[in-house]
Scaffold this active site. Structure first.
Site, mmCIF file in Angstrom:
data_model
loop_
_atom_site.group_PDB
_atom_site.id
_atom_site.type_symbol
_atom_site.label_atom_id
_atom_site.label_comp_id
_atom_site.label_asym_id
_atom_site.label_seq_id
_atom_site.Cartn_x
_atom_site.Cartn_y
_atom_site.Cartn_z
ATOM 1 N N HIS A 225 -8.180 -4.569 -0.793
ATOM 2 C CA HIS A 225 -6.864 -3.988 -0.545
ATOM 3 C C HIS A 225 -6.174 -4.658 0.650
ATOM 4 O O HIS A 225 -4.964 -4.838 0.658
ATOM 5 C CB HIS A 225 -7.035 -2.486 -0.293
ATOM 6 N N ASP B 143 -8.751 -5.660 -5.149
ATOM 7 C CA ASP B 143 -8.295 -4.393 -4.564
ATOM 8 C C ASP B 143 -8.770 -3.250 -5.458
ATOM 9 O O ASP B 143 -8.391 -3.163 -6.619
ATOM 10 C CB ASP B 143 -6.759 -4.422 -4.491
ATOM 11 N N SER C 254 0.829 -1.192 0.000
ATOM 12 C CA SER C 254 0.000 0.000 0.000
ATOM 13 C C SER C 254 0.873 1.255 0.000
ATOM 14 O O SER C 254 1.774 1.379 -0.822
ATOM 15 C CB SER C 254 -0.939 -0.055 1.212
#
Lengths: 227, 402
Positions: free
Chosen positions: B373, B340, B174
């Site tokens: 995610h 995601d 991320s």
């Protein structure tokens, strides 16, 4: 009962009586990957090689070790992708049938389609892409016109199975099988030429000839655009 | 976090055990830190943790970069938690404990792992809650806006002070993945490998939109007081709502179905009021409430802003990603997660495609996940396997025995 049916059956059996039903070959024993030896022999040291459908990366691993090539694999299956990473093979997990436009023309010296072409949804698109991205394309595939295959279909009336085609009709990755003549036709129609070719038959490898359409179990062809 | 997650207890052979953070002053008046926003910080302290043993030739160091709400406590159990000091650490190990540890994806028997809290954070590294040495009061919003690049330069100072001029790999997911990418761009020769999970060269406009609503929520809280709320009532409601909103972006449509469905939390029939009824409401509410106990609202503003600003192409290629990525010499691995929608697989794929166009080796893995995610934190098995395979050196079958 249609009398013609028995008549046809008899004629076909007679026609193929010359070929005895092959000694019970084990379907599970596939021929060794003879193609790998040939490919490892003919690719020059330091070449750039892209392998469409590289599987677990076995061939690229060998080419990197033996020929110090720059090797890139493309593979869809997650398990195979893991194996490639374990082997330190650069692997791109995408479906190459969706296009590889991001590779420029002639990026690679060799693009390999080993035992893959017959599994593709759009084989023609892949062949075209192969010769756009690579100077040389290497295709290996089973020859559906091998006499045993022909005999199987003709005499048994069932989808052929052999050691190079070991699958049931309903459970096979092979959705676009072709013959040596079909490939030759494609090569001619697209202005390509065969730079090198090999046939595999009776556990032996010989130099490819167009007359191998009946005797080759599998073929390996190195093609390039005619200049 | 899934409630079923089983933790490796400190005495487990798969845990790094009890951990103690280190602190390092990486900037002082003689050697201040200049932020991208043009401010000289006269004092920067960094909190970091390390696990594993550094080998003799210092060739086994892996830097892990944490994401938005993360900290330096990647693995193991904080030996220093107290009722007044990070009490939430009592019952849970570090944020990536299922991936980092002995015999795990990032194997601490093999690697010496470092992670530090980012500049502007609230877990021991200098940030808006720190005291400004010039005023003797907390910075609040007078803290300079920081960037991903600032974070990487601070991390580099830390690594150099710890004696590293080169590391084996940098790994992040991320916002941590963007730090890993920035590392590979800013200091191409500093590492051999970089792993970027669930990330991209920039946040999408949709991502910007979520971040801005989150910040609005904090800044419109009556207790926000322009960021000068230290020692007073905090903008908890605003921060909780920002967290709830962000949490939605970490899950996927599929994982909402899988985790909550449309089920009620307490009853079987509607109560016909506005109390929390659905499981999903209860979950988000809990996420919001627990977050305010462990996070500073100002840090949330600064970190999301850094996330917004990050644009690798703008920074290193005058807007051209190809030009930017041509700087990279480390082996890159991109890992994306099918569902995601914060940093989509298509965005990761774009980096892979540009690397391909540049004739660089491409390692791109798409993990088939329903967890959105958060897949990079929750798909432990796939992530561990990919990391282990990519990081393991070919010539070292077994970790060094000292």
């Amino acid at each position: 009962m249609n009398p013609m049916r028995n008549e046809y059956e008899k004629k076909i059996r007679e026609a193929f009586s010359f070929f005895e039903s092959p000694e019970s070959e084990s379907l599970s024993v596939r021929p060794k990957r003879w193609q790998d030896d040939i490919i490892a022999g003919l690719i020059p040291e330091g070449s750039k090689v892209l392998d469409f459908g590289c599987g677990s990366g076995e061939l690229l691993d060998r080419l990197i070790r033996e020929k110090r090539v720059f090797g890139q694999g493309i593979e869809h299956d997650p398990e195979n992708v893991f194996r490639c990473l374990e082997r330190k093979i650069a692997v791109f997990q995408i479906n190459f049938e969706k296009g590889l436009q991001f590779y420029g023309d002639g990026t690679f010296d060799y693009v390999i389609l080993e035992d893959t072409i017959q599994t593709l949804k759009r084989p023609m698109a892949a062949l075209k892409e192969m010769l756009r991205i690579g100077t040389y394309g290497i295709i290996t595939c089973p020859n559906f016109a091998h006499w045993k295959v022909r005999r199987f279909l003709a005499a048994e009336g069932r989808m052929p199975k052999s050691r190079t085609l070991p699958y049931e009709w309903y459970d096979t990755p092979n959705i676009h099988l072709c013959t040596v003549k079909d490939i030759i036709e494609w090569i001619n129609e697209n202005g390509l030429r065969i730079a090198a070719g090999y046939s595999f038959s009776d556990n032996a490898v010989s130099v490819f000839s167009e007359e191998d359409d009946l005797l080759a179990e599998e073929v390996l062809l190195v093609v390039r655009k005619s200049v | 976090m899934d409630s079923v997650t089983r933790y490796d207890l400190p005495d487990s052979s798969r845990s790094v055990g009890f951990t103690k953070a280190g602190r390092m002053t990486v900037a002082d008046r003689d050697n201040p830190f200049l932020t991208d926003s043009g401010v000289l910080l006269p004092h920067v302290e960094v909190e970091y943790e390390t696990y594993g043993t550094l080998n003799n030739d210092k060739s086994n160091c892996i830097l892990i970069c944490h994401a938005l709400s993360g900290d330096a406590h990647v693995a193991g159990w904080d030996a220093c938690w107290e009722k007044e000091n990070r009490p939430w650490r009592e019952n849970r190990p570090g944020w990536w404990d299922n991936v980092v540890g002995p015999g795990k994806g990032i194997d601490t028997n093999r690697y010496f792992v470092i992670c530090s809290n980012v500049l502007g954070g609230c877990y021991g590294t200098t940030g808006p809650a720190s005291v400004n040495p010039d005023t003797g009061r907390p910075y609040g919003l007078s803290f300079p806006v920081v960037t991903v690049s600032d974070w990487v330069r601070v991390q580099k100072r830390l690594l150099e002070l710890l004696g590293f001029s080169h590391i084996y790999a940098v790994v992040g997911g991320s916002l941590g993945g963007q730090q890993a990418l920035e590392w590979a761009l800013a200091y191409p020769q500093f590492m051999e490998k970089a792993v970027i999970l669930a990330s991209a060269d920039k946040l999408s406009p949709q991502g910007l939109a979520f971040n801005t609503v989150g910040r609005h929520s904090i800044m419109s809280d009556p207790h926000f007081c322009d960021g000068n709320y230290y020692g007073k009532e905090k903008p908890d409601k605003g921060l909780a709502m920002a967290r709830m909103l962000a949490n939605i972006t970490y899950l996927s449509e599929e994982s909402f179905h899988d985790k909550f469905g449309r089920e009620f939390q307490y009853t079987e029939n509607p109560a016909y009021n506005f109390q929390i009824e659905y499981k999903v409401e209860s979950y988000l509410n809990h996420q919001g409430l627990s977050f305010v106990h462990r996070f500073d609202a100002n840090s949330y503003l600064y970190i999301t802003k850094a996330m917004d600003y990050y644009d690798a192409a703008a920074r290193w290629g005058s807007g051209n990603l190809e030009e930017a990525l041509s700087r990279i010499s480390a082996d890159l691995l991109m890992v994306s997660f099918k569902t995601d929608w914060l940093y989509t697989p298509e965005q990761s794929l774009e980096i892979a495609k540009v690397l391909a166009r540049l004739g660089k080796p491409v390692n791109y893995v798409l993990v088939d996940s329903r967890k959105g995610h958060d897949g990079f934190l929750l798909e432990t098995e796939a992530v561990s396997r990919v990391l282990d395979a990519f990081l393991k050196k070919e010539d070292s079958d077994e970790p060094d025995e000292e």
